[in-house]
Design a protein around this motif. Structure first.
Motif: not given
Length: 554
Positions: A99-104, A108-117, A247-249
């Motif tokens: 949630x922190x990464x999505x808001x900061x 969205x979570x897919x874009x977070x996932x790409x760079x998180x492993x 996170x979509x919101x």
């Protein structure tokens, strides 16, 4: 702009447009809710509390009542409440960094996932997992709504399934703008209808609390049993992927500054991992109402939320008002959550399809695809084997979320082997990062084998624990083994302007994409491989021949 040497490729003046067919359509649609993209500061007009209220409005689903009832009926109140608490702690802890990464960073979570492993294409695996979550829960919520329409209006279930599917389409078309208004205005009504009957029953008949606490369940003797707790927790943990919808919101949060940091953090915690507090409360209420119904009319209708609230309302108001209010509660709840399921599912499917095919077919195509899958599940009567579906699915969801949360919490902040700032643009990431992919595949594969008794009956209840532990251990282990070298394909995106401002927020400086000729903020663009210009992330994704994608760093 960077003066980094470029490949000696001469492009024709119109080659940019040729590289991304259908770009105009894609740009027009994605600029409403920034599908597949970083959400720019210019679009994020809402206050932290409006974003939080909108995000929390999406958890108005009735499935929690069914999930709690199912666990309580099988394992008893004590085991059910412990299972709910265990799952809630895991969901909160893993949901916080996401949630922190999505808001900061406004992704969205897919874009977070790409760079998180996982890498640029590796996260397609998890996009499909998340898309599956949305249509499974759409089907579950649609089934509950159909039960309400049958009881209140006499509609046959098959027609109720169809109605509950079709009615969300107009709302989903308009993305975040329409959804924020819907969620804010309906939330007070929903809260009043949900909490009112519970307060009344406890106040007027204290014996309901004693019966609730003493209920032993059909599979136990009323005592606490580890296997029962873990089996119940496994079902509750199927909801761990709900953080993706939150996170979509949350990606539309305003920049965090010194002036708003208190309200910003409150909103992120409350609407991010904090959703599970309300979710766990609803599950506990589901157990309470199921036990109440058993005492009143028997166990047959106990897992159905429409029956739970019909009988609760029946105890506190005139009979002519009972059914309309029960149906109203169910319908409001289902609309609130299923517009979110349809919206988030369409984003996930579109993300996967666009990366694999380098074509953007339009988000509405995948709204219909997602709803089609959900309708098939409803017509197949998935409600009757709800706990089996959720128990199986939870293994994949746990493996994914724990892997990403561990990469953020351990690999980024402790080991410092994963880049601190998230990266999602094509050309900047490797296609596949073994850190996340290996951890996810191993954790989900082994836990699924355990769930289906592949390792014996004794270990079967421990499959969700195995998914979480394996993902938590393997994610940092793989980062150490690979020395973190598969995260970034290159560290320089060819633009000299800093990616973040003085407060650490994504920069609001704008650039014109030379493919689609639209203005985009700094985090959403990268230098072009063949032109002294920049290209936006979506045009990079749809570049079939790779003319614009930066080469790997030497």
């Amino acid at each position: 702009m960077s003066t980094e040497p470029r490949l000696a490729v001469v492009a024709e003046p119109d080659s940019a447009q040729q590289a991304a067919p259908g770009t105009d359509q894609a740009v027009k649609e994605t600029l409403e809710d920034y599908t597949l993209r970083f959400a720019p500061r210019s679009y994020r007009r809402w206050t932290p509390m409006v974003v939080a209220t909108t995000a929390l409005g999406g958890i108005a689903y009735m499935a929690d009542f069914s999930i709690g009832a199912g666990i309580g009926l099988a394992h008893g109140t004590g085991n059910a409440l412990l299972a709910i608490a265990v799952a809630a702690v895991v969901i909160f802890v893993t949901g916080f960094p996401l949630a922190y990464y999505g808001a900061r960073y406004n992704i969205d979570l897919d874009l977070i996932t790409r760079g998180s492993g996982f890498g640029y294409f590796g996260s397609v695996l998890t996009s499909v997992i998340f898309a599956s979550f949305t249509f499974i829960f759409f089907a579950l919520e649609g089934s509950i709504m159909a039960q309400g329409l049958k009881l209140g209006l006499g509609l046959p279930l098959w027609l109720g399934y169809l109605v509950s599917t079709l009615m969300v389409i107009p709302l989903v078309i308009y993305g975040m703008t329409a959804l924020s208004k819907l969620q804010v205005w309906t939330t007070p009504i929903w809260l009043l209808l949900m909490v009112g009957p519970l307060v009344y029953l406890v106040a007027t008949d204290p014996g309901t609390v004693d019966r609730f606490l003493a209920y032993a369940g059909t599979d136990g003797d009323g005592g606490i049993n580890t296997a029962s707790v873990l089996l119940g927790a496994g079902v509750c943990l199927s909801l761990i992927a709900q953080i993706g919808e939150q996170i979509d919101y949350l990606r539309f949060m305003p920049p965090k500054t010194e002036a708003n940091k208190r309200s910003w953090w409150t909103a992120v915690v409350m609407a991010g991992p904090g959703w599970v507090v309300l979710g766990a409360l609803k599950q506990a209420i589901g157990v309470f109402l199921a036990v109440y119904i058993i005492a009143e009319v028997g166990p047959t209708a106990a897992p159905e939320p429409i029956q739970q609230f019909k009988h609760a309302f029946d105890a506190m108001m005139p009979s002519w008002l009972v059914l309309p209010l029960a149906v109203a509660l169910v319908v409001i709840s289902q609309i609130k959550i299923n517009v979110t399921n349809a919206y988030s599912g369409s984003l996930a499917w579109t993300n996967s399809f666009t990366r694999v095919t380098k074509r953007y077919p339009g988000r509405m195509v995948f709204v219909l695809v997602n709803l089609g899958f959900a309708l098939v599940l409803m017509e197949a009567d998935m409600f009757s084997f709800l706990n089996s579906i959720l128990g199986f699915y939870s293994n994949c969801a746990i493996a994914w979320v724990v892997t990403v949360a561990t990469d953020i919490g351990i690999n980024k902040y402790v080991l410092k082997l994963s880049p601190h700032a998230p990266e999602f643009r094509r050309g900047m990431l490797y296609a596949v990062n073994p850190v996340g992919v290996v951890a996810f595949v191993a954790a989900s594969g082994l836990s699924i084998a355990m769930y289906f008794n592949g390792l014996g009956d004794t270990l079967q209840p421990y499959s969700p624990v195995a998914a979480a532990v394996i993902a938590f251990v393997l994610t940092p282990l793989m980062a150490v083994v690979t020395k973190g070298r598969y995260y970034l394909r290159r560290t320089d995106d060819g633009i000299t302007e800093p990616l973040f401002d003085e407060d650490g927020n994504p920069s609001a400086v704008t650039y014109e994409c030379h493919v689609c000729r639209q203005q985009f903020e700094r985090p959403d663009v990268a230098a072009c491989r063949t032109h002294d210009a920049v290209v936006c992330s979506l045009c990079l994704s749809t570049d079939k021949v790779g003319d614009h994608v930066l080469p790997a760093a030497v």
